[in-house]
Scaffold this active site. Structure first.
Site, PDB file in Angstrom:
ATOM      1  N   GLU A 196      31.936  39.454 -89.227  1.00 24.00           N
ATOM      2  CA  GLU A 196      31.620  40.870 -88.997  1.00 24.00           C
ATOM      3  C   GLU A 196      32.238  41.819 -90.034  1.00 24.00           C
ATOM      4  O   GLU A 196      32.815  42.849 -89.665  1.00 24.00           O
ATOM      5  CB  GLU A 196      32.038  41.265 -87.572  1.00 24.00           C
ATOM      6  CG  GLU A 196      31.371  40.382 -86.515  1.00 24.00           C
ATOM      7  CD  GLU A 196      31.919  40.578 -85.097  1.00 24.00           C
ATOM      8  OE1 GLU A 196      32.772  41.462 -84.906  1.00 24.00           O
ATOM      9  OE2 GLU A 196      31.490  39.849 -84.187  1.00 24.00           O
ATOM     10  N   ASN A 227      29.408  35.564 -91.087  1.00 30.10           N
ATOM     11  CA  ASN A 227      28.808  35.584 -89.751  1.00 30.10           C
ATOM     12  C   ASN A 227      28.816  37.004 -89.193  1.00 30.10           C
ATOM     13  O   ASN A 227      29.793  37.736 -89.358  1.00 30.10           O
ATOM     14  CB  ASN A 227      29.691  34.678 -88.870  1.00 30.10           C
ATOM     15  CG  ASN A 227      29.127  34.375 -87.504  1.00 30.10           C
ATOM     16  OD1 ASN A 227      27.993  33.917 -87.387  1.00 30.10           O
ATOM     17  ND2 ASN A 227      29.910  34.618 -86.462  1.00 30.10           N
ATOM     18  N   HIS A 241      23.433  37.677 -80.269  1.00 27.30           N
ATOM     19  CA  HIS A 241      23.649  38.325 -78.963  1.00 27.30           C
ATOM     20  C   HIS A 241      22.509  39.321 -78.743  1.00 27.30           C
ATOM     21  O   HIS A 241      22.406  40.313 -79.461  1.00 27.30           O
ATOM     22  CB  HIS A 241      24.991  39.070 -78.946  1.00 27.30           C
ATOM     23  CG  HIS A 241      26.174  38.163 -79.111  1.00 27.30           C
ATOM     24  ND1 HIS A 241      26.526  37.229 -78.168  1.00 27.30           N
ATOM     25  CD2 HIS A 241      27.081  38.050 -80.109  1.00 27.30           C
ATOM     26  CE1 HIS A 241      27.610  36.579 -78.579  1.00 27.30           C
ATOM     27  NE2 HIS A 241      27.961  37.052 -79.752  1.00 27.30           N
ATOM     28  N   GLU A 292      26.040  32.324 -81.922  1.00 29.09           N
ATOM     29  CA  GLU A 292      26.648  32.787 -80.654  1.00 29.09           C
ATOM     30  C   GLU A 292      25.568  33.290 -79.691  1.00 29.09           C
ATOM     31  O   GLU A 292      25.694  34.364 -79.109  1.00 29.09           O
ATOM     32  CB  GLU A 292      27.633  33.939 -80.916  1.00 29.09           C
ATOM     33  CG  GLU A 292      28.678  33.653 -81.955  1.00 29.09           C
ATOM     34  CD  GLU A 292      29.656  34.809 -82.180  1.00 29.09           C
ATOM     35  OE1 GLU A 292      29.657  35.770 -81.382  1.00 29.09           O
ATOM     36  OE2 GLU A 292      30.415  34.734 -83.155  1.00 29.09           O
ATOM     37  N   ASP A 331      23.193  34.495 -76.876  1.00 25.53           N
ATOM     38  CA  ASP A 331      22.999  34.763 -75.455  1.00 25.53           C
ATOM     39  C   ASP A 331      22.016  35.922 -75.326  1.00 25.53           C
ATOM     40  O   ASP A 331      21.827  36.691 -76.264  1.00 25.53           O
ATOM     41  CB  ASP A 331      24.303  35.017 -74.677  1.00 25.53           C
ATOM     42  CG  ASP A 331      25.250  36.005 -75.306  1.00 25.53           C
ATOM     43  OD1 ASP A 331      24.791  36.883 -76.077  1.00 25.53           O
ATOM     44  OD2 ASP A 331      26.455  35.932 -75.015  1.00 25.53           O
TER      45      ASP A 331
END
Ligand code: 9MR
Length: 331
Positions: A127, A168, A204, A232, A234
């Site tokens: 990030e 990432n 996400h 990651e 979801d």
């Protein structure tokens, strides 16, 4: 379910999950992971704050537990993460800026060196850009400017030349301002000879808003010679409570979520250089979402009782055995 062994540069597409080191005490949790996944990411155990209670102390207990699971079960590992602004020990912020680069170098050399040859992919820098693509003003940036990114990759490569090194972030699944900024940054790093090997899109998402240009976006990074991964994933949805105060979700949202997972898996699989599709947590009962987004949850493909949701088949559809494996792991 057979678990294929993994190599480095030509890995097949693997479905993974984030692992909570503390939850490994639960035998059902411990058993289910290798039944479903071929790759794991320690959810918190390798973050700076977990490993570094103080400048002089490294605490590898939780990280080692995740590695023990991986090695006992033949699972590949994505190390997560070395240079990040969050979950950073407070003492780093208190150091004079001039000392922080030394701390980061020492941190990366020690952590990556400890697991050298055993961690397939590292999220080296996490990030580092804001949503508008500008560098995030992290403690590492304040110390060294944008060069901390190149430095971190070089130090990680020194400590483990075999690890594939990733940058990432979130909100970079699709083509757009933020992913464009990464594309420019990665091109510059490659031109400077920086050992960067992968682009990770966290994934996400909110239900009903699936990525639309993810394949094209990931493919342009792959065309630069990088691996790509969904790191990651979801897909959260609104969660209410019924008259008996039981958490409940809308059945239509479960179907939309399955459709969104299908879209994401298909786009990821369509990129030959995509090596991983990692779900963030093992189930809705092991998810960061409810604590972070009030009124939202149910983001995973397994519910809080480890029962497959419609989205489960979207992810594991090609492995008919998967649902049987879940059943077999339950008490
Ligand atoms: O899932 C992680 C949660 O347990 C932590 O409390 C949280 C702290 O920020 O970090 C979560 O994982 C994050 C990941 O490491 C980086 N991308 C965003 C994830 C969700 O915050």
């Amino acid at each position: 379910m057979s678990i294929e062994t993994t190599g480095h540069d030509h890995d097949p597409f693997r479905i993974g999950c984030a692992v909570d080191a503390d939850a490994l005490d639960d035998p059902v949790y411990r058993q289910l992971i290798p039944r479903l996944f071929r790759l794991i990411t320690p959810e918190n155990a390798m973050k700076f704050v977990s490993l570094r209670p103080s400048r002089d102390v490294f605490d590898f207990a939780a990280a080692d537990r995740v590695m023990e699971l991986a090695e006992a079960e033949g699972l590949a590992v994505r190390g997560h993460t070395l240079a990040w602004h969050s979950q950073l020990s407070e003492w780093v912020g208190e150091l004079p800026a001039g000392e922080r680069a030394d701390v980061l170098r020492d941190h990366i050399h020690t952590v990556v060196g400890r697991y050298s040859g055993r961690i397939e992919q590292w999220d080296v820098v996490n990030e580092p850009l804001d949503d508008d693509g500008a560098p995030r003003r992290t403690p590492w940036f304040e110390a060294s400017g944008i060069d901390y990114i190149a430095d971190a990759f070089r130090w990680a490569h020194e400590a483990d030349p075999s690890a594939r090194l990733f940058i990432n972030d979130y909100n970079v699944e699709d083509l757009g301002e933020k992913s464009d900024a990464y594309y420019v940054l990665v091109q510059r790093l490659l031109a400077e000879g920086v050992p960067i090997h992968g682009f990770g899109a966290q994934g996400h998402r909110i239900v009903g808003d699936p990525p639309t240009t993810m394949r094209e976006n990931l493919q342009r990074f792959a065309d630069l010679g990088l691996q790509v991964a969904l790191t990651e994933v979801d897909i959260r949805m609104p969660v209410g409570v019924d008259e008996a105060s039981v958490a409940c979700v809308n059945a239509a949202d479960l179907e939309r979520q399955a459709s969104d997972y299908t879209t994401m898996v298909a786009a990821a699989r369509a990129v030959p250089e995509c090596t991983a599709f990692v779900l963030w947590g093992l189930s809705d009962g092991h998810s960061w979402i409810p604590e972070t987004f009030a009124g939202f949850g149910a983001a995973h493909v397994l519910d809080g009782r480890l029962q497959p949701k419609p989205a489960f088949d979207a992810v594991f559809g090609e492995q008919a055995q998967a649902a049987v494996e879940v059943e077999a792991a339950l008490p």
